[in-house]
Design a protein around this motif. Structure first.
Motif, PDB file in Angstrom:
ATOM      1  N   THR A  13       0.815  -1.222   0.000  1.00  0.00           N
ATOM      2  CA  THR A  13       0.000   0.000   0.000  1.00  0.00           C
ATOM      3  C   THR A  13       0.842   1.263   0.000  1.00  0.00           C
ATOM      4  N   GLU A  14       2.141   1.143   0.261  1.00  0.00           N
ATOM      5  CA  GLU A  14       3.006   2.318   0.319  1.00  0.00           C
ATOM      6  C   GLU A  14       4.000   2.405  -0.831  1.00  0.00           C
ATOM      7  N   ARG A  15       4.299   1.289  -1.444  1.00  0.00           N
ATOM      8  CA  ARG A  15       5.271   1.274  -2.549  1.00  0.00           C
ATOM      9  C   ARG A  15       4.565   0.750  -3.802  1.00  0.00           C
ATOM     10  N   GLU A  16       4.414   1.619  -4.766  1.00  0.00           N
ATOM     11  CA  GLU A  16       3.621   1.342  -5.969  1.00  0.00           C
ATOM     12  C   GLU A  16       4.106   0.116  -6.743  1.00  0.00           C
ATOM     13  N   HIS A  17       5.364  -0.174  -6.705  1.00  0.00           N
ATOM     14  CA  HIS A  17       5.923  -1.239  -7.537  1.00  0.00           C
ATOM     15  C   HIS A  17       6.257  -2.511  -6.763  1.00  0.00           C
ATOM     16  N   THR A  18       5.692  -2.675  -5.576  1.00  0.00           N
ATOM     17  CA  THR A  18       6.069  -3.795  -4.730  1.00  0.00           C
ATOM     18  C   THR A  18       4.872  -4.693  -4.412  1.00  0.00           C
ATOM     19  N   PHE A  19       5.099  -5.994  -4.558  1.00  0.00           N
ATOM     20  CA  PHE A  19       4.107  -7.018  -4.247  1.00  0.00           C
ATOM     21  C   PHE A  19       4.757  -8.034  -3.320  1.00  0.00           C
ATOM     22  N   THR A  20       3.932  -8.751  -2.566  1.00  0.00           N
ATOM     23  CA  THR A  20       4.430  -9.856  -1.753  1.00  0.00           C
ATOM     24  C   THR A  20       3.575 -11.077  -2.027  1.00  0.00           C
TER      25      THR A  20
END
Length: 98
Positions: A44-51
């Motif tokens: 929710t804070e880093r546009e290019h990051t998924f987990t």
């Protein structure tokens, strides 16, 4: 139980392609013997990051998954989406009885 967290930093210009490719991986992985859950979450804070959070019955299920056609096919394409190496952590999960 084995729990895996794979943090994925992707190229924003390739996000749609990434999501299309990973959808196939998620669907096939959920069908595997020994898979308890396999879910992708967007930061929710880093546009290019998924987990990716994976839960497997045991180490044998993880090993089987890592050699599956759908996983190796996605892994071969992953470098085209990534802007940083994957950050993978594995945990040995167990339930405490109350």
């Amino acid at each position: 139980m084995i729990i895996i967290h794979a943090v994925i930093h992707i190229d924003l210009t390739k996000q749609q392609s990434f999501l299309e490719e990973i959808e196939t991986l998620i669907h096939a992985s959920r069908q595997e013997s020994g898979n308890i859950s396999y879910n992708l979450y967007k930061d929710t804070e880093r546009e290019h990051t998924f987990t990716m959070v994976e839960v497997w019955q045991d180490a044998a299920a993880v090993a089987s998954h890592n050699t599956s056609e759908h996983f190796t096919s996605f892994a071969a394409k992953a470098s085209t989406f990534l802007v940083a190496p994957l950050d993978i952590k594995a945990f040995d999960g167990y339930l405490l009885k109350s």
